[in-house]
Structures are given as structure tokens and as C-alpha cells.
Design a protein around this motif. Structure first.
Motif: not given
Lengths: 290, 322
Positions: A25, A212, A215, A266, A269-270, A273-274, A277, A288-290
Motif C-alpha cells: 500500500t 501524517m 495528510m 481522497a 490524502s489516502c 496516509a498509507f 503508516t 504492526a503485529g508482524r
């Protein structure tokens, strides 16, 4: 010695980059941002028509001549979009830049010096954070009068507070670190300490925050312009939507005129944001849980 | 203990309100152009008329005097008269608009937290999975889409094209019917504004809940609960999600300020007669007393909400002492 340190830094940087690049992403986001930047920077050469003159029927629907139709006065929407992107992105960058500089300065000073300075600065920060943001910006902008600079000034004067808070807590966490103590022990001055030891260690957070903030700034510009606080002579995507709203794009069924600027905002900004993050996650992989 | 805590919170909020008052007082005096000219709205005035106005508004008094008079007036709910709806008092117009904004705000907040909870808990429980990645991407997309545009698109599709829902306002003007029909009418008018607010703002709750969930799952007591042989369902909802929910409550106070922001956009797109619409209209008509009144009212709502959140937090987590 210095060479080994820079090796380590380089290795760490490479690791961040690898983690970053694994996020599809984020790469997609970079690509979209790239396309937007190229389209608006080279708008005078790429745009099919002049963005300020009547080149077709009013409210013309999308066709071969006008891919995204025309607006109420017959201006080609695609060309208008490309030129408007310049304003939207410029205002976004300016506002985000101002916020980062201001917020980082306040956060650094507050966290590093502590004591009464910290207390005072954080009090102000809390108040700014708690006041309703948009209404405050609207009131300020109404007095300043609509315009690009109004938006930059108004947005950055309320936006710095959250950045300052985050930078401050990061500074607090490293203030007691042994290398800072050691450096203080050999008599390093405050300015040099901030520049050479504290700032480099919060730079990651500054960058992640900056992305961020970009955005948020793009969204804020669009919002304030939509409310009629933008510059009608220098149209941004938000100003385009403002005109679409007040010139009855709905009643005329001109969906292309409403859809396209909104999609641009959109998408931009999206994508930002990708990217943001992904930077955040590669700085703190545990979350991130990985 | 709780008494000291209450006083501390009350004083913080009082300071915020005071700051809002100072902003209101200082802005018209700091900004270029004189208040008198703004009152005249660009019309030419004779020197005598100017002086009379300056006298009438007490603008030649020392600044401290002006400030005290302003404070005293505000405390008596005297916010001046609206330029656009002259001579109606600002405070009356504000009070008439407030309930509509609260209706939108509270309903959509409940929905936002509910949806954010469901999606966030699921996403955090399956952290690192494909589902998690998908839900996170979705939340980012909604998070970064401008609210007023969501509202415009919904209005266009469901109002103008499909004709399922009303285009504007909070109720049908002149509707003469029983209570049930009138309530239904108000509800129908509120659907699209509430849907826009919810779609554009639920995402932050999901993101927060997910990240808290990931943190909670690494706690010792989760291991303990799992070792006891509790079902996944119990683990997820009563052990993990409930603990992950606490910070969401804290966030509610902050996010309320954001939702208020949303009401300005949503109400201006749907011409919904709340505070946000009032503010939007006063920008267009350069109705300065009204603008300041709106800002003050928004600040009041934020402060009130923060106090409520503090109290809720205290009930939810008895461990905290301030």
C-alpha cells in the motif's frame, strides 16, 4: 570509530527501508503521490485546455473532448483539476511544514529543559488541543479574510500542538539516557546538545508525524476552502467543490464536477496516509503485529 | 481523593473556557480593520456616526474595562446581537440550534464507537492476518476521505438520484401530523447527515481499538486466561476487548472536538439547522457576533463532553486516582 557508527546507522536505515518497501500500500501511495505531483507541476504543458477560460458548453457531461466534463461556466474540469492540484499541494506542504517546525521546536524545548518552561508550554498546548479546532480556525479565517495564506496561518497556528506533545514525550524518554548524561558531563552546551544529540533521536517521529500532518493539512485546506475561506482566484480542489456546491452542481446533475475534486483529495490524502503508516510501522514493528 | 480530582478537572476545563473567551475578545481587536467598519459591513460612514458607534460599543474605554464588561456580559448569556438576523440575540439563535447538533452528534458517536469496536476488536484479534490488513486499509481509506465530500456524494446518490431521502433541513416545514409521523420525519431527515458523520469518522476508533488490542494480547493475564481454558469468544470480548476499550473512552473527549468539526461540514451540505450550519452561514454573511457565539458554544460543548468522559472513565476504571 565514527565510520563504525555510520555503518550501523546505514544498516538501520536499510532495515527501515526494507520494512517500508514490503508494504504494498505504501508503494502504491508513493506512486499516486508521484502522479499527482507530476500532473500538477507540469499542468501548463499537460493540461488539455486553459483552466481559466470557457472552452465548452456549461455543465457538459464527460466526452471525448472533455474527459471529465465541464463546469458551470464551461471550463474543462480535468484542466482545472490539474491546476488546482498545485494550490492544494502547495498549501498542504506549507502548512504541514510550518506545523512540524513549530511543533518540534516547542516539543524539544519543553521536553529538554523541563521545569517551569515545560509546565507553561504544555499548559498552552493542552488548551490549544482542547479548543474546538475547526470553529477556531473559521473564526480566525473570517477575520483575516479568505485566501491561501489565511489557510496556512490559521491551520498551522492550531495544528502544532499535537506534534509538540508527541515530540516532548519522545524527548523525555531519551533525556535520561546515558549518552546524554555523558555529554552533559563533558560540558556540552544546550544548543549543541539539542542539535547533535536530542534532535537526531527524535527525527524518526518527526518524519512520521510530518507525513501524517501533510495528510491532515491537505484535508484541512479542502475543508476550509469548501466553507468559502479559500481564495476564489487561486482555485484548489476544495475551492472547486465550494463552487460546485453553491452553483448547483447537484440540481444540474453534474456528478463529474462533484466527484472528481473529491476523489483527488481522497486519493492524495489516502496515499499520504498509507505512506505515513508504513513509516510508523517500520519504526515500531511490534505494533504492526508482524 | 475524588474531590481533589474533580477540582483539578474542573479547573482545567475552566481554563479552556477562559481561553475561548480571551480568543473571542482578542481576535476582533488584533485583526486588521476596526470592529466598527465590520459592523457597518463595508458601507461608508460619517465621522459622527463612527464616533457614535465607538461610544455605543464602549470601544474607547481602556482595554481592561472592555474585557471586564465583555466577561460580565457573557456570563449573563449576553453575546450581542446577530448582524444577519438583527436584532435577534445571538444566544437565542444558538440555543435553538444546539439540540439539532446534539441529535446528530450523539447518535453518530454511538454508531462510530460501535462500528469501531466491532471492526477494531476483530482486526486486533487477528493481528497480522490478511483480514487485519484489509480492515486496516479500509479504515485508512475512510479516515482520509473528506467528510463534506462523503456528505455530498450521499446527498447526490440517495437524495437527488434515488430520491429515497429528503435533500435538506431537519424536518418537513408545515407538516401537520401526529407525533409518530413527525418523529419519523425528523429521523428520515437525520439519516444522511448521521451516515456521513459515521462513515467519515468511525475509523479512528477502529485504529485505536486495534492497536490497544494488540497491546493487551501480550499481557500476562491473557496467557493466564487462555491457560484456564476459556473459550476464544470469552477471551476476545470480556478479557481483551474490554481492556482495550478504556483508552477509547479517553479518546472520546478528544474526538468530540473532531465530531463537532464534522457537524459544520455535514450541516452545511444538508442545510441542517444546527450550530454548524449557523457557523457556516455566519462565515458567508460575515456575521461576527454570531461566529464568536458559535465558537463559544462549541467550546462549551467540548468542555461539557470532557467532564462527562472524565466521570465515565472514573466509573469504568476505579483504579485511577488523581
Amino acid at each position: 570509530m565514527p565510520s563504525r557508527r555510520s555503518d550501523r546507522v546505514r544498516e538501520r536505515r536499510r532495515r527501515y527501508l526494507r520494512r517500508f518497501a514490503r508494504r504494498r500500500t505504501a508503494l502504491l501511495g508513493l506512486a499516486v503521490v508521484g502522479v499527482f505531483v507530476v500532473a500538477s507541476v507540469f499542468a501548463p504543458y499537460l493540461a488539455p485546455y486553459d483552466a481559466a477560460s470557457r472552452v465548452g458548453e456549461p455543465f457538459g457531461s464527460p466526452s471525448w473532448e472533455h474527459w471529465l466534463g465541464t463546469n458551470d461556466i464551461g471550463v474543462d474540469v480535468l484542466s482545472e483539476l490539474m491546476f488546482a492540484g498545485r494550490i492544494s499541494m502547495m498549501v498542504g506542504f506549507l502548512a504541514a511544514g510550518a506545523i512540524i517546525v513549530l511543533g518540534t521546536a516547542v516539543g524539544l524545548v519543553s521536553g529538554y529543559f523541563g521545569g517551569a518552561i515545560d509546565e507553561a508550554l504544555m499548559r498552552v498546548t493542552d488548551i490549544v488541543l482542547m479548543l474546538p479546532r475547526l470553529p477556531l480556525m473559521i473564526v480566525m479565517a473570517a477575520y483575516l479574510g479568505p485566501g491561501i495564506w489565511t489557510i496556512v496561518v490559521v491551520y498551522s497556528s492550531v495544528g502544532w500542538a499535537s506534534v509538540a506533545r508527541q515530540i516532548r514525550s519522545q524527548v523525555l524518554s531519551i533525556r535520561k539516557a546515558s549518552f546524554i548524561e555523558a555529554s552533559r558531563g563533558i560540558g556540552t552546551g544546550h544548543a549543541r546538545m539539542l542539535r547533535e544529540h536530542v534532535l537526531p533521536n527524535v527525527l524518526g517521529i518527526v518524519v512520521a508525524n510530518g507525513v501524517m500532518e501533510l495528510m491532515f493539512a491537505v484535508l484541512a485546506e479542502a475543508g476550509l476552502s469548501f466553507l468559502g475561506l479559500g481564495d476564489p482566484a487561486n482555485k484548489s480542489w476544495g475551492v472547486m467543490l465550494y463552487f460546485a456546491q453553491i452553483q448547483g452542481a447537484f440540481l444540474r446533475g453534474a456528478w463529474w464536477w462533484i466527484l472528481s475534486p473529491g476523489l483527488c483529495i481522497a486519493l492524495l490524502s489516502c496515499s499520504v496516509a498509507f505512506i505515513g503508516t508504513a513509516i510508523n510501522d517500520s519504526l515500531s514493528p511490534a505494533r504492526a503485529g508482524r | 481523593m475524588s474531590g481533589r480530582w474533580l477540582i483539578r478537572r474542573l479547573s482545567t476545563n475552566a481554563v479552556v473556557l477562559f481561553a475561548a473567551l480571551v480568543v473571542n475578545f482578542a481576535l476582533p481587536r488584533l485583526m486588521p480593520g476596526s470592529p466598527v467598519d465590520r459592523f457597518a459591513g463595508g458601507a461608508k460612514m460619517s465621522a459622527e456616526a463612527r464616533d457614535a458607534l465607538i461610544e455605543r460599543f464602549g470601544l474607547n474605554a481602556p482595554l481592561w474595562d472592555q474585557f471586564w464588561r465583555y466577561l460580565a456580559g457573557t456570563l449573563q448569556a449576553d453575546l450581542g446581537q446577530s448582524f444577519a438576523y438583527f436584532p435577534q440575540p445571538v444566544s437565542e439563535l444558538l440555543l435553538r440550534a444546539l439540540p439539532w447538533t446534539l441529535l446528530l452528534l450523539v447518535t453518530s458517536l454511538v454508531l462510530q464507537v460501535g462500528i469501531g469496536y466491532l471492526l477494531g476488536a476483530t482486526s486486533g484479534w487477528h493481528a497480522g492476518s490478511r483480514l487485519d490488513a484489509g480492515l486496516q486499509t479500509l479504515s485508512l481509506i475512510f479516515f482520509s476521505t473528506p467528510l463534506f465530500w462523503v456528505a455530498m456524494v450521499l446527498l447526490y446518490v440517495f437524495g437527488f438520484q434515488l430520491g429515497w431521502l429528503p435533500l435538506s433541513g431537519a424536518f418537513t416545514i408545515g407538516l401537520d401530523a401526529g407525533l409518530a409521523v413527525r418523529v419519523g420525519d425528523v429521523a428520515r431527515h437525520a439519516i444522511l447527515p448521521i451516515a456521513s458523520l459515521t462513515i467519515a469518522q468511525y475509523a479512528s476508533y477502529q485504529i485505536i481499538l486495534r492497536n490497544n488490542m494488540v497491546g493487551v494480547l501480550q499481557e500476562q493475564y491473557m496467557l493466564m486466561a487462555e491457560a484456564k481454558g476459556l473459550s476464544d469468544r470469552t477471551l476476545k470480548h470480556t478479557h481483551a476487548a474490554r481492556n482495550a476499550l478504556l483508552p477509547v473512552v479517553t479518546f472520546l473527549g478528544v474526538s468530540l472536538a473532531m465530531s463537532l468539526t464534522g457537524s459544520v461540514f455535514v450541516e452545511s451540505v444538508f442545510s441542517y439547522p444546527g450550530l454548524g450550519k449557523l457557523m457556516y452561514d455566519s462565515v458567508l454573511s460575515r456575521d461576527y457576533p454570531m461566529l464568536q457565539g458559535c465558537f463559544l458554544m462549541f467550546s462549551l460543548v467540548v468542555v461539557a463532553a470532557n467532564l462527562l468522559v472524565d466521570i465515565a472513565y472514573w466509573f469504568l476504571d476505579p483504579r485511577i486516582t488523581y
